[in-house]
Design a protein around this motif. Structure first.
Motif, PDB file in Angstrom:
ATOM      1  N   PRO A  22      35.356  33.824  39.412  1.00  0.00           N
ATOM      2  CA  PRO A  22      36.439  33.502  40.339  1.00  0.00           C
ATOM      3  C   PRO A  22      35.971  32.795  41.619  1.00  0.00           C
ATOM      4  CG  PRO A  22      36.695  35.718  39.492  1.00  0.00           C
ATOM      5  CD  PRO A  22      35.383  35.223  38.972  1.00  0.00           C
ATOM      6  N   SER A  23      34.779  33.141  42.143  1.00  0.00           N
ATOM      7  CA  SER A  23      34.346  32.545  43.419  1.00  0.00           C
ATOM      8  C   SER A  23      34.172  31.043  43.294  1.00  0.00           C
ATOM      9  CB  SER A  23      33.030  33.161  43.905  1.00  0.00           C
ATOM     10  OG  SER A  23      33.220  34.503  44.238  1.00  0.00           O
ATOM     11  N   ASN A  24      33.382  30.608  42.319  1.00  0.00           N
ATOM     12  CA  ASN A  24      33.167  29.166  42.202  1.00  0.00           C
ATOM     13  C   ASN A  24      34.365  28.457  41.574  1.00  0.00           C
ATOM     14  OD1 ASN A  24      30.890  28.642  43.656  1.00  0.00           O
ATOM     15  ND2 ASN A  24      29.469  28.740  41.926  1.00  0.00           N
ATOM     16  N   VAL A  54      27.490  25.487  36.698  1.00  0.00           N
ATOM     17  CA  VAL A  54      26.746  25.984  35.540  1.00  0.00           C
ATOM     18  C   VAL A  54      27.138  27.434  35.306  1.00  0.00           C
ATOM     19  CG1 VAL A  54      24.452  26.298  34.556  1.00  0.00           C
ATOM     20  CG2 VAL A  54      24.801  24.621  36.348  1.00  0.00           C
ATOM     21  N   GLU A  55      27.523  27.756  34.081  1.00  0.00           N
ATOM     22  CA  GLU A  55      27.966  29.126  33.777  1.00  0.00           C
ATOM     23  C   GLU A  55      27.298  29.585  32.484  1.00  0.00           C
ATOM     24  OE1 GLU A  55      29.765  31.791  34.983  1.00  0.00           O
ATOM     25  OE2 GLU A  55      29.131  32.636  33.063  1.00  0.00           O
ATOM     26  N   LYS A  56      26.680  30.781  32.552  1.00  0.00           N
ATOM     27  CA  LYS A  56      25.920  31.198  31.371  1.00  0.00           C
ATOM     28  C   LYS A  56      26.804  31.699  30.228  1.00  0.00           C
ATOM     29  CE  LYS A  56      24.422  35.635  33.321  1.00  0.00           C
ATOM     30  NZ  LYS A  56      23.235  36.271  33.882  1.00  0.00           N
ATOM     31  N   SER A  62      32.746  40.455  50.734  1.00  0.00           N
ATOM     32  CA  SER A  62      31.702  39.625  50.133  1.00  0.00           C
ATOM     33  C   SER A  62      31.768  39.529  48.607  1.00  0.00           C
ATOM     34  CB  SER A  62      30.339  40.172  50.565  1.00  0.00           C
ATOM     35  OG  SER A  62      29.336  39.673  49.751  1.00  0.00           O
ATOM     36  N   SER A  63      31.869  40.694  47.926  1.00  0.00           N
ATOM     37  CA  SER A  63      31.803  40.663  46.460  1.00  0.00           C
ATOM     38  C   SER A  63      33.188  40.801  45.836  1.00  0.00           C
ATOM     39  CB  SER A  63      30.895  41.794  45.975  1.00  0.00           C
ATOM     40  OG  SER A  63      31.483  43.011  46.350  1.00  0.00           O
ATOM     41  N   LEU A  64      34.224  40.678  46.648  1.00  0.00           N
ATOM     42  CA  LEU A  64      35.582  40.913  46.134  1.00  0.00           C
ATOM     43  C   LEU A  64      36.353  39.610  45.984  1.00  0.00           C
ATOM     44  CD1 LEU A  64      36.396  44.051  48.296  1.00  0.00           C
ATOM     45  CD2 LEU A  64      35.592  43.969  45.940  1.00  0.00           C
ATOM     46  N   LEU A  65      37.557  39.748  45.452  1.00  0.00           N
ATOM     47  CA  LEU A  65      38.404  38.569  45.287  1.00  0.00           C
ATOM     48  C   LEU A  65      39.130  38.208  46.586  1.00  0.00           C
ATOM     49  CD1 LEU A  65      40.097  39.682  41.941  1.00  0.00           C
ATOM     50  CD2 LEU A  65      38.345  37.933  42.181  1.00  0.00           C
ATOM     51  N   SER A  66      39.291  39.206  47.481  1.00  0.00           N
ATOM     52  CA  SER A  66      40.196  39.094  48.632  1.00  0.00           C
ATOM     53  C   SER A  66      40.107  37.788  49.399  1.00  0.00           C
ATOM     54  CB  SER A  66      39.948  40.204  49.648  1.00  0.00           C
ATOM     55  OG  SER A  66      39.404  41.324  49.071  1.00  0.00           O
TER      56      SER A  66
HETATM   57  C1  LIG Z   1      35.920  45.811  36.213  1.00  0.00           C
HETATM   58  C2  LIG Z   1      35.989  45.152  37.549  1.00  0.00           C
HETATM   59  C3  LIG Z   1      37.207  45.050  38.211  1.00  0.00           C
HETATM   60  C4  LIG Z   1      37.288  44.442  39.466  1.00  0.00           C
HETATM   61  N1  LIG Z   1      38.489  44.395  40.065  1.00  0.00           N
HETATM   62  C5  LIG Z   1      38.576  43.828  41.279  1.00  0.00           C
HETATM   63  C6  LIG Z   1      39.835  43.767  41.957  1.00  0.00           C
HETATM   64  O1  LIG Z   1      40.866  44.223  41.441  1.00  0.00           O
HETATM   65  N2  LIG Z   1      39.870  43.186  43.187  1.00  0.00           N
HETATM   66  C7  LIG Z   1      38.742  42.671  43.763  1.00  0.00           C
HETATM   67  O2  LIG Z   1      38.835  42.130  44.869  1.00  0.00           O
HETATM   68  N3  LIG Z   1      37.544  42.727  43.154  1.00  0.00           N
HETATM   69  C8  LIG Z   1      37.439  43.302  41.940  1.00  0.00           C
HETATM   70  N4  LIG Z   1      36.206  43.362  41.331  1.00  0.00           N
HETATM   71  C9  LIG Z   1      35.006  42.837  42.038  1.00  0.00           C
HETATM   72  C10 LIG Z   1      34.476  41.528  41.426  1.00  0.00           C
HETATM   73  O3  LIG Z   1      33.187  41.322  41.885  1.00  0.00           O
HETATM   74  C11 LIG Z   1      35.329  40.321  41.707  1.00  0.00           C
HETATM   75  O4  LIG Z   1      36.550  40.551  41.073  1.00  0.00           O
HETATM   76  C12 LIG Z   1      34.858  38.953  41.140  1.00  0.00           C
HETATM   77  O5  LIG Z   1      34.364  39.100  39.847  1.00  0.00           O
HETATM   78  C13 LIG Z   1      33.884  38.217  42.037  1.00  0.00           C
HETATM   79  O6  LIG Z   1      33.780  36.907  41.517  1.00  0.00           O
HETATM   80  P1  LIG Z   1      32.401  36.113  41.478  1.00  0.00           P
HETATM   81  O7  LIG Z   1      32.719  34.780  40.913  1.00  0.00           O
HETATM   82  O8  LIG Z   1      31.767  36.168  42.814  1.00  0.00           O
HETATM   83  O9  LIG Z   1      31.447  36.945  40.503  1.00  0.00           O
HETATM   84  P2  LIG Z   1      31.579  37.163  38.933  1.00  0.00           P
HETATM   85  O10 LIG Z   1      32.972  37.351  38.511  1.00  0.00           O
HETATM   86  O11 LIG Z   1      30.603  38.233  38.590  1.00  0.00           O
HETATM   87  O12 LIG Z   1      31.067  35.790  38.304  1.00  0.00           O
HETATM   88  C14 LIG Z   1      29.720  35.380  38.384  1.00  0.00           C
HETATM   89  C15 LIG Z   1      29.438  34.451  37.219  1.00  0.00           C
HETATM   90  O13 LIG Z   1      28.146  33.891  37.355  1.00  0.00           O
HETATM   91  C16 LIG Z   1      27.526  33.798  36.084  1.00  0.00           C
HETATM   92  N5  LIG Z   1      26.082  33.705  36.328  1.00  0.00           N
HETATM   93  C17 LIG Z   1      25.278  34.637  36.907  1.00  0.00           C
HETATM   94  N6  LIG Z   1      24.023  34.148  37.028  1.00  0.00           N
HETATM   95  C18 LIG Z   1      24.023  32.897  36.508  1.00  0.00           C
HETATM   96  C19 LIG Z   1      23.028  31.893  36.351  1.00  0.00           C
HETATM   97  N7  LIG Z   1      21.759  32.091  36.769  1.00  0.00           N
HETATM   98  N8  LIG Z   1      23.358  30.718  35.767  1.00  0.00           N
HETATM   99  C20 LIG Z   1      24.640  30.507  35.330  1.00  0.00           C
HETATM  100  N9  LIG Z   1      25.634  31.432  35.455  1.00  0.00           N
HETATM  101  C21 LIG Z   1      25.334  32.608  36.055  1.00  0.00           C
HETATM  102  C22 LIG Z   1      28.004  35.039  35.368  1.00  0.00           C
HETATM  103  O14 LIG Z   1      27.948  34.864  33.962  1.00  0.00           O
HETATM  104  C23 LIG Z   1      29.445  35.174  35.881  1.00  0.00           C
HETATM  105  O15 LIG Z   1      30.389  34.555  35.021  1.00  0.00           O
HETATM  106  C24 LIG Z   1      36.112  43.942  40.079  1.00  0.00           C
HETATM  107  C25 LIG Z   1      34.878  44.053  39.437  1.00  0.00           C
HETATM  108  C26 LIG Z   1      34.810  44.653  38.176  1.00  0.00           C
HETATM  109  C27 LIG Z   1      33.479  44.778  37.502  1.00  0.00           C
END
Ligand SMILES: Cc1cc2nc3c(=O)[nH]c(=O)nc-3n(C[C@H](O)[C@H](O)[C@H](O)COP(=O)(O)OP(=O)(O)OC[C@H]3O[C@@H](n4cnc5c(N)ncnc54)[C@H](O)[C@@H]3O)c2cc1C
Length: 433
Positions: free
Chosen positions: A20-22, A47-49, A404-408
């Protein structure tokens, strides 16, 4: 290893990870590029694994709902008129009116996953699915990133800026080794699908947070004859604080307040508001579990057991099962269980920056506690040799607070990242003219 063709062009942004972040960043970039002359557009590649867009697929438990309002989607707080809002998604699916009748801010996680996938399909972004970024090096004018696929193919990409959004990695307690029957909750649906029919009719779930309670609930429903034991150190599951004033820690403005606070005040603020996010459970789910347990007491047929103030021994593989004992710490009483699986809902740790940056980490500034120094615009502080920006989406709780690690804050943060890249590239153009 076969090497597939290099990408000769240098893009402005290379995004590592496409969760979701990127994805939010790709949307902000597309919207920023509208109406901008071709030469001034910000170019990007991600890039996504994983082989396709997926948001924590192993935890798409039936009935599980989002922990944030649908208005904190990928775009609304940055651009209410965006084509990528959750409301636009609902409208495209012809469900808007039905959703309104639901009278909730919290869609199911399955529906939100569908929304994110819809947005990933719709946005105009170059994404290399099935590739992992393995090495990043600064080459004087650009970053060179080696990306490798599972079948051993690799290629190099070049970019002026990197945005690391690799998400979180699951953690198990020290000494616990993962097996087919002992695993982290993060991929529970895959593990359960691969598990043979339960022999012992018992499951153990370690942890006191939202995921732990959801897994307890899921196992209890999925295996109607099995015992489910929740084990954790707290006395009982305690509720997540999602009351309106506490919820302000997730506001975009809170990032500014947090960033401008002293390290000591930041720690205090996180400690005050830990229960908004960590080791806490939706009150409705706590009440639901308690009422199920009470119903079993009335019926005289117990199969849901919640062991507070307890700890679990290291699991031992037993005959087609796992042997553990639950220690009730106040009394010292121990209960031995032979179960079909032990699920650890024991949380996550941020992306290991040293692992992904390799030698480049030596050019970044880290604090004595190991956390990186991060600028307000989410750029890692580096020495003057590294001219490009290494931006973080995630792993900045110590500097930017609980979102930081959330969707908010994804929508607003993505806009800020784009703004920073644009401003810095304009400054660079002026300096080099
Ligand atoms: C079950 C669950 C429910 C959640 N529910 C909520 C919620 O309701 N509300 C909320 O705010 N947050 C929630 N969260 C927190 C969660 O961290 C965020 O929802 C969201 O996933 C953050 O997005 P992100 O893109 O930063 O990380 P991620 O969603 O973890 O995405 C990171 C991506 O990077 C890829 N990646 C990693 N390393 C590499 C690499 N070296 N090369 C290529 N690709 C790579 C991974 O495959 C992954 O697809 C939840 C988390 C979990 C586990």
């Amino acid at each position: 290893m076969p090497k597939v063709n290099d990408v000769a062009d240098i893009v402005d942004i290379l995004g590592v990870g496409y969760g979701p972040s990127n994805l939010g960043l790709a949307i902000a970039l597309q919207e920023r590029n509208v109406g901008v002359a071709a030469d001034d557009r910000i170019t990007s590649v991600f890039v996504e694994k994983q082989p396709e867009f997926r948001w924590h697929p192993g935890m798409l438990l039936p009935g599980a709902t989002m922990q944030i309002s649908f208005l904190k989607d990928l775009a609304t707080q940055r651009n209410t008129r965006s084509e990528y809002t959750f409301i636009e998604y609902l409208s495209q699916q012809e469900r808007l009116t039905h959703f309104i009748n639901l009278q909730t801010f919290f869609p199911s996680r399955v529906e939100f996953h569908d929304y994110l996938t819809w947005a990933a399909d719709k946005v105009d972004a170059d994404v290399l699915y099935g590739y992992t970024a393995t090495e990043i090096a600064w080459k004087g004018d650009y970053f060179e990133v080696v990306v490798a696929s599972a079948d051993g193919a690799w290629r190099t990409l070049r970019a002026r800026n990197i945005v690391l959004a690799g998400g979180l990695s699951p953690t198990l307690p020290l000494g616990v080794l993962p097996t087919d029957r002992v695993f982290h909750n993060h991929r529970i649906l895959d593990h359960l699908a691969a598990l043979p029919e339960p022999q012992h009719g018992k499951f153990v779930v370690v942890g006191a947070g939202q995921s732990a309670a959801e897994v307890v609930s899921h196992l209890h429903q999925r295996y109607p004859d099995a015992e489910v034991h929740g084990v954790f150190g707290k006395y009982g599951y305690s509720p997540a604080d999602d009351s309106p004033y506490a919820n302000r820690v997730f506001d975009p403005e809170a990032v500014e307040d947090f960033y401008s606070s002293s390290p000591r005040l930041r720690e205090q603020l996180i400690a005050y508001h830990r229960s908004t996010n960590y080791s806490a459970v939706d009150l409705a789910l706590i009440e639901e579990l308690y009422s199920r347990e009470y119903g079993e007491r009335v019926a005289g047929k117990r199969r849901l057991f919640v062991h507070g103030a307890s700890e679990l021994s290291t699991p031992l593989e037993a005959d087609r099962g796992v042997e553990v004992s639950v220690l009730h710490r106040p009394t010292g009483r121990r209960e031995r269980l032979i179960c079909d699986a032990v699920v650890y809902a024991t949380g996550f740790r941020p992306l290991d920056l040293h692992a992904i940056l390799g030698g480049l980490a030596d050019d970044c500034v880290f604090r004595p506690d190991g956390t990186p120094e991060v600028e307000r615009d989410y750029r890692l502080r580096t020495n003057h040799m590294v001219k490009g920006g290494i931006y973080l989406q995630g792993g900045t709780e110590h500097s930017h607070g609980l979102t930081s690690s959330l969707l908010s804050n994804i929508a607003v943060r993505s806009g800020e990242l784009v703004e920073s890249v644009v401003t810095r590239s304009m400054r660079h153009a002026v300096l080099t003219n």
